[in-house]
Design an enzyme around this catalytic site. Sequence first.
Site, mmCIF file in Angstrom:
data_model
loop_
_atom_site.group_PDB
_atom_site.id
_atom_site.type_symbol
_atom_site.label_atom_id
_atom_site.label_comp_id
_atom_site.label_asym_id
_atom_site.label_seq_id
_atom_site.Cartn_x
_atom_site.Cartn_y
_atom_site.Cartn_z
ATOM 1 N N SER A 21 46.904 63.742 -17.568
ATOM 2 C CA SER A 21 47.058 64.639 -17.838
ATOM 3 C C SER A 21 47.824 64.397 -18.906
ATOM 4 C CB SER A 21 48.352 65.318 -16.869
ATOM 5 O OG SER A 21 48.408 65.807 -17.278
ATOM 6 N N TYR A 34 55.851 63.068 -12.650
ATOM 7 C CA TYR A 34 54.591 63.035 -12.922
ATOM 8 C C TYR A 34 54.020 62.616 -14.040
ATOM 9 C CZ TYR A 34 50.368 66.649 -13.362
ATOM 10 O OH TYR A 34 48.912 66.538 -13.247
#
Lengths: 245, 444
Positions: free
Chosen positions: A138, A151
């Site tokens: 990501s 995250y």
Amino acid sequence: MLKILVIGATSAIAHETARLFAADGAELFIVGRNPDKLKIVQDDLKVRGAQRVETYTTDLAALDQHQALIDAALASLGSLDAVLIAHGTLGDQGQAQASVEETLQQLNTNFLSVVSLLTPLANYFEQQKRGCIAVISSVAGDRGRQSNYVYGTAKAGVTTFMQGLRNRLSKVGVTVLTVKPGFVDTPMTADAPKNPLFAKPHQVGKAIYKGMKQGQDVIYVPWFWWPIMKLIIHIPEFIFKKMGL
Amino acid sequence: MNSATITKRYQSWGRYPKPEHRAVEKLYWRGQDFDFGRLDTTILPFGYGRSYGDSCLNNDGVLLDVTELRQLIAFDAEQGILRCEAGLSFAEILDFIVPRGWFLPATPGTKFVSVGGAIANDVHGKGHHIDGTFGCHITQFELLRSSGERLICSPTENVELFRATIGGLGLTGVILWAEFKLKPVLSPLIDQERIKFRNLDEFFEIAADSKTTEYTVGWIDCLSQGDSFGRGIFTRGNHYDPPLGAEPDVEAKPMVSMPIDLPSGLINTFTVKAFNEVYYHAQLPKMVRAVVPFDPFFYPLDVINNWNRGYGKRGFFQYQCVVPYEDSIEPISEIIRRIGASGQGSPLVVIKTFGDRPSPGMLSFPRPGVTLALDFANRGQITLDLFEELDAVVRANGGAIYPAKDARMSFETFEASFPQWREFEPFIDPKFSSSFWRRIMDKC
């Protein structure tokens, strides 16, 4: 035809990618947690032209189950040309800050489970001397931000691990693709307010399909995240720490 | 979802009326347990918002976005039977079926409609005179009711609910998936003929001569009076039968967008007259024949993304009526004359004869006769007054107005169009409603 293992196959992005391989007549081994959803994906991929679609249900957070999953995939397909790892949870930053358990759980799902899968898979592909490993990381891993750094940490770990793998496996002709999507309009982001930066899963799927076929190294999807992240990475820390990102 | 996103994304195609939805919920997969019980208001399924008026809106209520339901479920390549989820668009279906030698059994003038919406509005297209509506080709679908029940509906199972849901405007529950029969085609190309007609008599002559042609439609210049009254261009075509070994060459054209709202007054009598003049005379010979890809033939407007913004922020209406046609062109002439005299109306006036193939749908709109569809810029009361005038002609001649295009018809007109609504009403799901339905029934 290509034999592909898709892990986290019920995620919108993985499914869109698998659809394109299905249209080419690929043989797919799809892994997910929910058997009902897996069945839906299986039917869709079959209708779209996949020569064969096998399903496998497991909770990917259970690392000790991973070897069994890989063995099953190999037993079923005979060999593997590519693997796409796409599972993950967005996780709640607030909850992670309040609970070390929650933090470790997020790191387990988004980072450790990927490492646990990639270690034997990398050895397999290294021995085979060909193939493609693709993992969805990501843009959140490019720089830690207060709003989602747990995250982000997991994804940064994935990105770094993949860099190392690429460095190692490029010597034997195995391609290693790191996919860095920005915001994608999927069930994972259902509650987030949408803005023009949001991409559709099929756009991301198409980019991954192309990236895997062409043996690319790192792709930002959509492409405009590359300049955005370059900019964000280069903001000096003494300024960045005062920003509310 | 925040309210700005809802306002922007969840409108109808005519962008009138402007709804305020309390919330938008999404169905992510067809097995999802959706808790209707927690809603303290009504809900309405929503696809791609291609209904023109308020039949796809639920003002002050909730919308249930089904566009994530886009999986294929089964395809019988021998029989041409496709089963897929209800949020799949016709565009996506065409991408899948056309290379396999099949085509949609019926399609409206845009391919950006969902399967669920196509059933709920029982859509029709250029092939109606032979193939009937989309509903004629449905073999079964699954309906989720607010009670949590999942019902398979088909011509043999839950028959009444099957009939109520086809053309049922989304009010009977949410369609999760559907199965329908496709049409085998020799090629995706269309062998097209465009024939000029000087008046309505000629239109009907050509239509009568074209009964066995797969697709027919006419364009009429509604502003021309006197000698050229009722002139237009008739387009008809069959799927092209390619010579052996010839590769059909269909290239997708790039899409352009209407990036901004044009000023509301831009589409006026002057520009429409100019357009019609040019459009009619651009074709010199009486008849022109060409082999064309199916996209420009069926979906000429789809190349302009958001063409509806051409009518400006005030939005627009589409008026579509059908009147029975039995050797008399008088009712349809009367309607065209009144539109012409009003000085309102758009260049896009479509005329088509419907066939007599019955649809299973209780509230299905098409019926034997001739249908007329055209856009009207929203000029407020004078536009609404004109519609009332036209409705009176439609009612007097036993015709009907199409709910999928409507934002203003009266209860009286609705009742005259669909006297069978009382038979339909008991099948409405208690948790489901729409702006359209409340508007009509409040005046009941």
